[in-house]
Design a protein around this motif. Structure first.
Motif, PDB file in Angstrom:
ATOM      1  N   SER A 216      -9.669   6.712   7.296  1.00  0.00           N
ATOM      2  CA  SER A 216      -9.620   5.960   8.562  1.00  0.00           C
ATOM      3  C   SER A 216     -10.596   6.496   9.603  1.00  0.00           C
ATOM      4  O   SER A 216     -11.003   5.764  10.511  1.00  0.00           O
ATOM      5  CB  SER A 216      -8.202   6.005   9.147  1.00  0.00           C
ATOM      6  OG  SER A 216      -7.902   7.320   9.600  1.00  0.00           O
ATOM      7  N   GLY A 217     -10.931   7.790   9.497  1.00  0.00           N
ATOM      8  CA  GLY A 217     -11.743   8.413  10.531  1.00  0.00           C
ATOM      9  C   GLY A 217     -10.973   8.673  11.809  1.00  0.00           C
ATOM     10  O   GLY A 217     -11.535   9.113  12.812  1.00  0.00           O
ATOM     11  N   VAL A 218      -9.652   8.409  11.781  1.00  0.00           N
ATOM     12  CA  VAL A 218      -8.795   8.625  12.956  1.00  0.00           C
ATOM     13  C   VAL A 218      -7.963   9.888  12.723  1.00  0.00           C
ATOM     14  O   VAL A 218      -7.199   9.966  11.754  1.00  0.00           O
ATOM     15  CB  VAL A 218      -7.852   7.427  13.204  1.00  0.00           C
ATOM     16  CG1 VAL A 218      -6.934   7.705  14.391  1.00  0.00           C
ATOM     17  CG2 VAL A 218      -8.659   6.154  13.426  1.00  0.00           C
ATOM     18  N   ALA A 219      -8.112  10.880  13.590  1.00  0.00           N
ATOM     19  CA  ALA A 219      -7.321  12.107  13.484  1.00  0.00           C
ATOM     20  C   ALA A 219      -5.976  11.889  14.163  1.00  0.00           C
ATOM     21  O   ALA A 219      -5.920  11.475  15.317  1.00  0.00           O
ATOM     22  CB  ALA A 219      -8.062  13.263  14.137  1.00  0.00           C
TER      23      ALA A 219
ATOM     24  N   VAL B 152      -6.155  -4.466  -2.730  1.00  0.00           N
ATOM     25  CA  VAL B 152      -5.494  -3.386  -1.998  1.00  0.00           C
ATOM     26  C   VAL B 152      -5.323  -3.789  -0.534  1.00  0.00           C
ATOM     27  O   VAL B 152      -6.297  -4.039   0.172  1.00  0.00           O
ATOM     28  CB  VAL B 152      -6.300  -2.073  -2.103  1.00  0.00           C
ATOM     29  CG1 VAL B 152      -5.652  -0.975  -1.260  1.00  0.00           C
ATOM     30  CG2 VAL B 152      -6.419  -1.629  -3.555  1.00  0.00           C
ATOM     31  N   LYS B 153      -4.078  -3.868  -0.095  1.00  0.00           N
ATOM     32  CA  LYS B 153      -3.763  -4.265   1.283  1.00  0.00           C
ATOM     33  C   LYS B 153      -3.595  -3.062   2.211  1.00  0.00           C
ATOM     34  O   LYS B 153      -3.780  -3.169   3.426  1.00  0.00           O
ATOM     35  CB  LYS B 153      -2.466  -5.090   1.302  1.00  0.00           C
ATOM     36  CG  LYS B 153      -2.579  -6.452   0.621  1.00  0.00           C
ATOM     37  CD  LYS B 153      -3.414  -7.367   1.464  1.00  0.00           C
ATOM     38  CE  LYS B 153      -3.378  -8.804   0.988  1.00  0.00           C
ATOM     39  NZ  LYS B 153      -4.238  -9.654   1.824  1.00  0.00           N
ATOM     40  N   ALA B 154      -3.184  -1.927   1.625  1.00  0.00           N
ATOM     41  CA  ALA B 154      -2.936  -0.740   2.447  1.00  0.00           C
ATOM     42  C   ALA B 154      -3.015   0.502   1.574  1.00  0.00           C
ATOM     43  O   ALA B 154      -2.872   0.432   0.347  1.00  0.00           O
ATOM     44  CB  ALA B 154      -1.565  -0.819   3.121  1.00  0.00           C
TER      45      ALA B 154
ATOM     46  N   PRO C  17      -7.300   0.752  10.882  1.00  0.00           N
ATOM     47  CA  PRO C  17      -8.275   0.094   9.998  1.00  0.00           C
ATOM     48  C   PRO C  17      -9.023   1.147   9.183  1.00  0.00           C
ATOM     49  O   PRO C  17      -9.155   2.297   9.604  1.00  0.00           O
ATOM     50  CB  PRO C  17      -9.210  -0.633  10.969  1.00  0.00           C
ATOM     51  CG  PRO C  17      -8.972  -0.011  12.301  1.00  0.00           C
ATOM     52  CD  PRO C  17      -7.604   0.585  12.306  1.00  0.00           C
ATOM     53  N   ALA C  18      -9.499   0.751   8.021  1.00  0.00           N
ATOM     54  CA  ALA C  18     -10.189   1.687   7.134  1.00  0.00           C
ATOM     55  C   ALA C  18     -11.650   1.843   7.514  1.00  0.00           C
ATOM     56  O   ALA C  18     -12.305   0.876   7.899  1.00  0.00           O
ATOM     57  CB  ALA C  18     -10.078   1.202   5.697  1.00  0.00           C
ATOM     58  N   ALA C  19     -12.146   3.084   7.377  1.00  0.00           N
ATOM     59  CA  ALA C  19     -13.569   3.336   7.579  1.00  0.00           C
ATOM     60  C   ALA C  19     -14.293   3.416   6.233  1.00  0.00           C
ATOM     61  O   ALA C  19     -15.479   3.152   6.140  1.00  0.00           O
ATOM     62  CB  ALA C  19     -13.761   4.642   8.346  1.00  0.00           C
TER      63      ALA C  19
ATOM     64  N   SER D 153     -10.583  -5.468   2.699  1.00  0.00           N
ATOM     65  CA  SER D 153      -9.938  -5.322   4.005  1.00  0.00           C
ATOM     66  C   SER D 153      -8.541  -4.719   3.817  1.00  0.00           C
ATOM     67  O   SER D 153      -7.636  -5.383   3.326  1.00  0.00           O
ATOM     68  CB  SER D 153      -9.839  -6.700   4.659  1.00  0.00           C
ATOM     69  OG  SER D 153      -9.120  -6.601   5.848  1.00  0.00           O
ATOM     70  N   TYR D 154      -8.386  -3.470   4.197  1.00  0.00           N
ATOM     71  CA  TYR D 154      -7.086  -2.819   4.050  1.00  0.00           C
ATOM     72  C   TYR D 154      -6.835  -1.901   5.243  1.00  0.00           C
ATOM     73  O   TYR D 154      -7.751  -1.581   6.002  1.00  0.00           O
ATOM     74  CB  TYR D 154      -7.014  -2.019   2.740  1.00  0.00           C
ATOM     75  CG  TYR D 154      -8.011  -0.897   2.631  1.00  0.00           C
ATOM     76  CD1 TYR D 154      -7.667   0.406   3.005  1.00  0.00           C
ATOM     77  CD2 TYR D 154      -9.308  -1.110   2.151  1.00  0.00           C
ATOM     78  CE1 TYR D 154      -8.583   1.448   2.907  1.00  0.00           C
ATOM     79  CE2 TYR D 154     -10.225  -0.080   2.059  1.00  0.00           C
ATOM     80  CZ  TYR D 154      -9.851   1.203   2.437  1.00  0.00           C
ATOM     81  OH  TYR D 154     -10.755   2.236   2.342  1.00  0.00           O
ATOM     82  N   VAL D 155      -5.579  -1.501   5.410  1.00  0.00           N
ATOM     83  CA  VAL D 155      -5.207  -0.596   6.498  1.00  0.00           C
ATOM     84  C   VAL D 155      -4.772   0.743   5.902  1.00  0.00           C
ATOM     85  O   VAL D 155      -4.433   0.833   4.725  1.00  0.00           O
ATOM     86  CB  VAL D 155      -4.086  -1.184   7.382  1.00  0.00           C
ATOM     87  CG1 VAL D 155      -4.578  -2.398   8.152  1.00  0.00           C
ATOM     88  CG2 VAL D 155      -2.848  -1.526   6.553  1.00  0.00           C
ATOM     89  N   VAL D 156      -4.773   1.759   6.749  1.00  0.00           N
ATOM     90  CA  VAL D 156      -4.473   3.119   6.296  1.00  0.00           C
ATOM     91  C   VAL D 156      -3.310   3.679   7.110  1.00  0.00           C
ATOM     92  O   VAL D 156      -3.326   3.621   8.343  1.00  0.00           O
ATOM     93  CB  VAL D 156      -5.713   4.029   6.475  1.00  0.00           C
ATOM     94  CG1 VAL D 156      -5.414   5.445   5.988  1.00  0.00           C
ATOM     95  CG2 VAL D 156      -6.917   3.455   5.743  1.00  0.00           C
TER      96      VAL D 156
END
Length: 465
Positions: free
Chosen positions: A169-172, A72-74, A217-219, A224-227
């Motif tokens: 992601s933990g990013v709002a 999984v890349k994203a 980046p993923a939490a 290793s994947y991005v969100v």
């Protein structure tokens, strides 16, 4: 064997919750569908089971990450947009996920519009009719004024797609396709947040606005994947078409709602269009899209149950009813006699007309079903025509559930004989749109130009309107 790079897309509809894995050619290599039992909020109104949805995301990902043949890349999300998750400092939801169909307090709505310029002027600015809870910003206003003790604890109000992104992601963040979608939060004339959002102090409860193509980046543990930020589903469904077609078109995205989207019509909304349930959506590039809505998928589902019960049939029987032009002609003749009010006042023709029809007057369930589709197609014609006005569109694409309905497609071609009508067959437009929005963040290959297979429907001489 080498691992196949994929993107995971969670596509959350009101009824079905889906997970798709796409490879770099945008082929689906894995899919799963789930349905959750609704729960109720503190007033006893039905609402989404947020905890079930949250747990299903994590459980599904654990299963996917265990696979040795995929990497999984994203991950990205598409979801219905008119629902807010209020999170506290720790990211925990403070309330149920209130339904956008929940009744809005009349006095509170009147107070809001009186204070901020009146319904008509405000609706023009916000590019949306007055829709109560479906204007999701009004849910935030309601929380502030009726439950201030909860409102005080709100760190961020996130639309559902962005809440799901936050889980991983933990990013709002906020996203323009959700903020710009009949929320009352965005002023389309100023291309910025509406002044009431600032005056009421609501802006501080909204997370920073990110571009729809941004990734974090993923939490959540895994490879290793991005969100992605997540997208409003109707805007996501438009992306594959904007990527693949340069000629002007209208897309009728069909599901619970049937939304006619015209990204080539930038004329301001008129009072008449607002009164007829037209509004503006936002593309993932932040451009307004004139649209009209019809609750036709929901109507279809309810009326199919009614037909099946009356004729003692299984509802699944109506998934593949063949188009019969003779039945349509007979119904047209009959309707001329019976529907004088509706035919002489087409603006009164709403999608709920079939609900008023007496099923015992139909010779068969097939005839009744053809009449249901005739009523829906007629309402669709009126709704779509509103967003065609003032633009040079000659093509109409239909995707989603009704694109597979031969009766709907043939009737649409008959209603629009001057248009090219296509059923778009694509592996899940909404999910694919969410994948395409962050293409460069996960995919090493160029954007494909063969994402959409089209089936042409021509108007036939034996059915005309």
């Amino acid at each position: 064997m080498s691992e196949i790079p994929v993107i995971a897309i969670f596509d959350v509809g009101k009824t079905n919750k889906k997970l798709f894995l796409f490879d770099e050619q945008y082929r689906i290599v894995f899919e799963r569908t789930a349905r959750f039992t609704e729960t109720t909020d503190e007033d006893g109104a039905p609402c989404e089971n947020l905890e079930s949805l949250r747990l299903s995301v994590f459980d599904s990902l654990r299963e996917v990450f265990r696979r040795k043949d995929l990497v999984v890349k994203a991950i990205n999300f598409s979801a219905y947009g008119a629902s807010l998750v209020y999170i506290d400092e720790e990211g925990r939801p403070l309330t149920p996920l209130y339904s956008y169909l929940k009744d809005y307090p009349i006095a509170l709505g009147e107070q809001f519009y009186q204070q901020y310029g009146g319904e008509q002027a405000f609706s023009i600015q916000a590019a949306s009719p007055v829709l109560g809870s479906l204007n999701s910003g009004m849910q935030l206003y309601r929380l502030k004024h009726t439950r201030p003790e909860v409102y005080e604890k709100v760190k961020y109000a996130l639309h559902l797609p962005q809440y799901m992104s936050y889980l991983l992601s933990g990013v709002a963040c906020s996203d323009i396709t959700s903020i710009g979608c009949h929320t009352n939060l965005w002023d389309f004339q100023q291309n910025n947040y509406h002044t009431w959002v600032i005056k009421e102090g609501v802006l501080e409860k909204l997370a920073p606005l990110f571009s729809s193509g941004e990734v974090m980046p993923a939490a959540f543990p895994g490879n290793s994947y991005v969100v992605g930020t997540g997208l409003h589903d109707s805007s996501a469904a438009l992306i594959p078409y904007l990527v693949n077609f340069q000629e002007p078109f209208v897309l009728i995205s069909t599901g619970t709602w049937c939304i006619s989207l015209n990204p080539f019509n930038d004329t301001p909304l008129t009072d008449e269009e607002l009164a007829a349930d037209c509004l503006c959506y936002m593309t993932f590039q932040g451009k307004p899209v004139k649209a009209s809505r019809l609750f036709a998928g929901y109507e279809h589902e309810q009326q199919v149950k009614r037909i099946a019960d009356h004729f003692n049939q299984h509802p699944g029987r109506y998934r593949n009813v063949e188009f019969d032009s003779n039945v349509i002609q007979q119904l047209k003749e009959r309707n001329k006699r019976e529907d004088t009010l509706l035919t002489s006042h087409p603006e009164l023709l709403q999608v709920t007309v079939f609900g008023q029809r007496d099923l015992s007057s139909f010779a068969s369930d097939t005839a009744a079903y053809h009449q249901l589709m005739l009523d829906i197609a007629n309402a669709q014609y009126l709704a779509t025509k509103r967003v065609l006005k003032g633009s040079a569109v000659k093509r109409v694409f239909v995707d989603g559930g009704f694109s597979k309905n031969a009766i709907y497609m043939n009737l649409l071609a008959a209603f629009f004989p001057e248009m090219e009508i296509f059923a778009a067959s694509m592996a899940q437009a909404t999910a694919m749109g969410a994948a395409l929005a962050i293409h460069t963040a996960w995919n090493s290959k160029p954007l494909p130009n063969d994402l959409i297979a089209l089936k042409y429907y021509s108007a036939t001489h034996d059915v005309t309107f």
